[in-house]
Scaffold this motif. Structure first.
Motif, PDB file in Angstrom:
ATOM      1  N   TYR A 108       3.549  13.469  -4.123  1.00 40.25           N
ATOM      2  CA  TYR A 108       4.465  13.060  -3.059  1.00 40.25           C
ATOM      3  C   TYR A 108       4.038  11.682  -2.581  1.00 40.25           C
ATOM      4  CZ  TYR A 108       6.732  12.987   1.530  1.00 40.25           C
ATOM      5  OH  TYR A 108       7.463  12.639   2.633  1.00 40.25           O
ATOM      6  N   ILE A 109       4.935  10.692  -2.690  1.00 46.94           N
ATOM      7  CA  ILE A 109       4.659   9.342  -2.195  1.00 46.94           C
ATOM      8  C   ILE A 109       5.144   9.304  -0.751  1.00 46.94           C
ATOM      9  CG2 ILE A 109       5.021   6.871  -2.493  1.00 46.94           C
ATOM     10  CD1 ILE A 109       5.535   7.371  -5.446  1.00 46.94           C
ATOM     11  N   ILE A 110       4.201   9.304   0.164  1.00 41.24           N
ATOM     12  CA  ILE A 110       4.513   9.410   1.586  1.00 41.24           C
ATOM     13  C   ILE A 110       5.383   8.256   2.062  1.00 41.24           C
ATOM     14  CG2 ILE A 110       3.485   9.446   3.908  1.00 41.24           C
ATOM     15  CD1 ILE A 110       1.041  10.862   2.575  1.00 41.24           C
ATOM     16  N   ASN A 111       5.033   7.023   1.708  1.00 39.84           N
ATOM     17  CA  ASN A 111       5.782   5.840   2.164  1.00 39.84           C
ATOM     18  C   ASN A 111       7.242   5.866   1.730  1.00 39.84           C
ATOM     19  OD1 ASN A 111       2.959   5.310   1.407  1.00 39.84           O
ATOM     20  ND2 ASN A 111       3.259   3.348   2.397  1.00 39.84           N
ATOM     21  N   GLU A 112       7.497   6.373   0.538  1.00 30.73           N
ATOM     22  CA  GLU A 112       8.840   6.365  -0.029  1.00 30.73           C
ATOM     23  C   GLU A 112       9.592   7.669   0.249  1.00 30.73           C
ATOM     24  OE1 GLU A 112      10.237   3.775  -1.824  1.00 30.73           O
ATOM     25  OE2 GLU A 112       8.472   2.582  -1.436  1.00 30.73           O
ATOM     26  N   ASP A 113       8.883   8.693   0.715  1.00 31.84           N
ATOM     27  CA  ASP A 113       9.443  10.016   0.971  1.00 31.84           C
ATOM     28  C   ASP A 113      10.108  10.580  -0.290  1.00 31.84           C
ATOM     29  OD1 ASP A 113       9.966  12.307   2.446  1.00 31.84           O
ATOM     30  OD2 ASP A 113      11.907  11.569   3.140  1.00 31.84           O
ATOM     31  N   ILE A 114       9.375  10.505  -1.422  1.00 29.26           N
ATOM     32  CA  ILE A 114       9.884  11.018  -2.686  1.00 29.26           C
ATOM     33  C   ILE A 114       8.795  11.825  -3.390  1.00 29.26           C
ATOM     34  CG2 ILE A 114      11.588   9.191  -3.049  1.00 29.26           C
ATOM     35  CD1 ILE A 114       9.604   7.900  -5.015  1.00 29.26           C
ATOM     36  N   THR A 115       9.232  12.713  -4.261  1.00 29.62           N
ATOM     37  CA  THR A 115       8.340  13.515  -5.086  1.00 29.62           C
ATOM     38  C   THR A 115       8.553  13.108  -6.539  1.00 29.62           C
ATOM     39  OG1 THR A 115       8.510  15.355  -3.545  1.00 29.62           O
ATOM     40  CG2 THR A 115       7.697  15.868  -5.721  1.00 29.62           C
ATOM     41  N   LEU A 116       7.445  12.908  -7.247  1.00 28.05           N
ATOM     42  CA  LEU A 116       7.522  12.585  -8.676  1.00 28.05           C
ATOM     43  C   LEU A 116       6.876  13.706  -9.478  1.00 28.05           C
ATOM     44  CD1 LEU A 116       6.439   8.818  -8.673  1.00 28.05           C
ATOM     45  CD2 LEU A 116       8.723   9.772  -8.383  1.00 28.05           C
ATOM     46  N   ASP A 117       7.378  13.925 -10.684  1.00 23.79           N
ATOM     47  CA  ASP A 117       6.868  14.964 -11.572  1.00 23.79           C
ATOM     48  C   ASP A 117       6.031  14.352 -12.677  1.00 23.79           C
ATOM     49  OD1 ASP A 117       8.367  17.004 -10.227  1.00 23.79           O
ATOM     50  OD2 ASP A 117      10.144  16.250 -11.250  1.00 23.79           O
ATOM     51  N   ARG A 118       5.012  15.098 -13.103  1.00 14.75           N
ATOM     52  CA  ARG A 118       4.181  14.629 -14.220  1.00 14.75           C
ATOM     53  C   ARG A 118       5.039  14.580 -15.475  1.00 14.75           C
ATOM     54  NH1 ARG A 118      -1.376  14.353 -15.274  1.00 14.75           N
ATOM     55  NH2 ARG A 118      -1.907  15.503 -13.396  1.00 14.75           N
ATOM     56  N   LYS A 119       4.853  13.530 -16.218  1.00 17.55           N
ATOM     57  CA  LYS A 119       5.620  13.317 -17.456  1.00 17.55           C
ATOM     58  C   LYS A 119       5.051  14.153 -18.578  1.00 17.55           C
ATOM     59  CE  LYS A 119       7.457   9.447 -19.997  1.00 17.55           C
ATOM     60  NZ  LYS A 119       7.431   8.029 -20.185  1.00 17.55           N
ATOM     61  N   ASN A 162       0.849  -1.188   0.000  1.00 12.03           N
ATOM     62  CA  ASN A 162       0.000   0.000   0.000  1.00 12.03           C
ATOM     63  C   ASN A 162       0.886   1.239   0.000  1.00 12.03           C
ATOM     64  OD1 ASN A 162      -2.591  -1.390   0.391  1.00 12.03           O
ATOM     65  ND2 ASN A 162      -1.705  -1.931   2.365  1.00 12.03           N
ATOM     66  N   TYR A 163       0.468   2.231  -0.746  1.00 14.85           N
ATOM     67  CA  TYR A 163       1.193   3.493  -0.816  1.00 14.85           C
ATOM     68  C   TYR A 163       0.215   4.634  -0.656  1.00 14.85           C
ATOM     69  CZ  TYR A 163       4.947   0.663  -2.737  1.00 14.85           C
ATOM     70  OH  TYR A 163       5.919  -0.298  -2.919  1.00 14.85           O
ATOM     71  N   LYS A 164       0.648   5.699   0.018  1.00 19.64           N
ATOM     72  CA  LYS A 164      -0.159   6.905   0.180  1.00 19.64           C
ATOM     73  C   LYS A 164       0.455   8.014  -0.657  1.00 19.64           C
ATOM     74  CE  LYS A 164      -1.898   6.087   4.819  1.00 19.64           C
ATOM     75  NZ  LYS A 164      -2.017   6.642   6.171  1.00 19.64           N
ATOM     76  N   ILE A 165      -0.412   8.690  -1.424  1.00 19.15           N
ATOM     77  CA  ILE A 165       0.027   9.746  -2.324  1.00 19.15           C
ATOM     78  C   ILE A 165      -0.665  11.054  -1.934  1.00 19.15           C
ATOM     79  CG2 ILE A 165       0.116  10.508  -4.737  1.00 19.15           C
ATOM     80  CD1 ILE A 165       1.541   7.839  -4.363  1.00 19.15           C
ATOM     81  N   LYS A 166       0.101  12.126  -1.854  1.00 12.73           N
ATOM     82  CA  LYS A 166      -0.448  13.472  -1.683  1.00 12.73           C
ATOM     83  C   LYS A 166      -0.156  14.252  -2.956  1.00 12.73           C
ATOM     84  CE  LYS A 166      -0.908  14.591   3.089  1.00 12.73           C
ATOM     85  NZ  LYS A 166      -2.278  14.927   3.194  1.00 12.73           N
ATOM     86  N   PHE A 167      -1.123  15.047  -3.382  1.00 10.66           N
ATOM     87  CA  PHE A 167      -0.936  15.883  -4.560  1.00 10.66           C
ATOM     88  C   PHE A 167      -0.408  17.239  -4.121  1.00 10.66           C
ATOM     89  CE2 PHE A 167      -3.663  12.574  -5.995  1.00 10.66           C
ATOM     90  CZ  PHE A 167      -3.233  12.340  -7.281  1.00 10.66           C
ATOM     91  N   ILE A 168       0.791  17.561  -4.563  1.00  9.44           N
ATOM     92  CA  ILE A 168       1.406  18.842  -4.232  1.00  9.44           C
ATOM     93  C   ILE A 168       0.871  19.921  -5.162  1.00  9.44           C
ATOM     94  CG2 ILE A 168       3.592  20.098  -4.129  1.00  9.44           C
ATOM     95  CD1 ILE A 168       4.902  17.375  -3.480  1.00  9.44           C
ATOM     96  N   SER A 169       0.776  19.581  -6.440  1.00  9.32           N
ATOM     97  CA  SER A 169       0.241  20.490  -7.462  1.00  9.32           C
ATOM     98  C   SER A 169      -0.279  19.634  -8.609  1.00  9.32           C
ATOM     99  CB  SER A 169       1.334  21.444  -7.956  1.00  9.32           C
ATOM    100  OG  SER A 169       2.270  20.748  -8.751  1.00  9.32           O
ATOM    101  N   SER A 170      -0.685  20.286  -9.676  1.00  8.37           N
ATOM    102  CA  SER A 170      -1.157  19.516 -10.831  1.00  8.37           C
ATOM    103  C   SER A 170      -0.011  18.814 -11.543  1.00  8.37           C
ATOM    104  CB  SER A 170      -1.905  20.428 -11.812  1.00  8.37           C
ATOM    105  OG  SER A 170      -1.028  21.432 -12.277  1.00  8.37           O
ATOM    106  N   GLU A 171       1.229  19.169 -11.193  1.00  4.91           N
ATOM    107  CA  GLU A 171       2.403  18.588 -11.850  1.00  4.91           C
ATOM    108  C   GLU A 171       3.277  17.747 -10.930  1.00  4.91           C
ATOM    109  OE1 GLU A 171       2.868  18.906 -15.211  1.00  4.91           O
ATOM    110  OE2 GLU A 171       0.908  19.869 -15.120  1.00  4.91           O
ATOM    111  N   LYS A 172       2.973  17.694  -9.629  1.00  8.43           N
ATOM    112  CA  LYS A 172       3.827  16.966  -8.677  1.00  8.43           C
ATOM    113  C   LYS A 172       2.987  16.163  -7.693  1.00  8.43           C
ATOM    114  CE  LYS A 172       7.747  20.121  -8.368  1.00  8.43           C
ATOM    115  NZ  LYS A 172       8.833  19.283  -8.774  1.00  8.43           N
TER     116      LYS A 172
END
Length: 127
Positions: free
Chosen positions: A116-127, A104-114
């Motif tokens: 944050y995966i809480i479990n992994e403590d990482i931020t991903l960018d929209r492709k 299970n993973y929890k995701i927070k939306f920082i913006s429409s382009e980013k």
């Protein structure tokens, strides 16, 4: 006059109740699409969120050339967080090197382009 007002109130309640059954709108963003990021250790985290409530999360690269760990499953919105629930795997797949042990993973939306995966403590960018 009272009958028209009553009908209008009932119609509004009906419309509001219909929109509440589309929880993806509650976060105020369009989350569908691909997100990824390559980190200094050459790991590439990728997440694809699909409109049919499914997702694919993968981690590629790193120390082992061409390695990939992957998780497919269903997502849901709970308290303005996107929750990813990986599908159950059989024992053989669980023992393989491509198995992601967190299910299970929890995701927070920082913006429409980013995101944050809480479990992994990482931020991903929209492709």
């Amino acid at each position: 006059m009272k009958k028209k007002l009553f009908t209008l109130i009932i119609a509004e309640l009906f419309l509001f109740s219909c929109t509440s059954h589309k929880p993806i709108k509650n976060i105020g963003l369009n989350p569908f699409g691909e997100y990824n990021r390559e980190f200094e250790n050459h790991l590439i985290h990728s997440l694809t969120i699909k409109e049919d409530s499914t997702f694919i999360y993968s981690i590629k690269g790193g120390e082992v050339f061409n390695s990939e760990s992957k998780c497919n499953g269903k997502w849901q919105i709970i308290a303005n967080e996107l929750i990813l629930n990986c599908n159950k795997e059989d024992l053989l797949n669980q023992l393989s090197s491509g198995y992601l042990s967190p299910r299970n993973y929890k995701i927070k939306f920082i913006s429409s382009e980013k995101i944050y995966i809480i479990n992994e403590d990482i931020t991903l960018d929209r492709k």
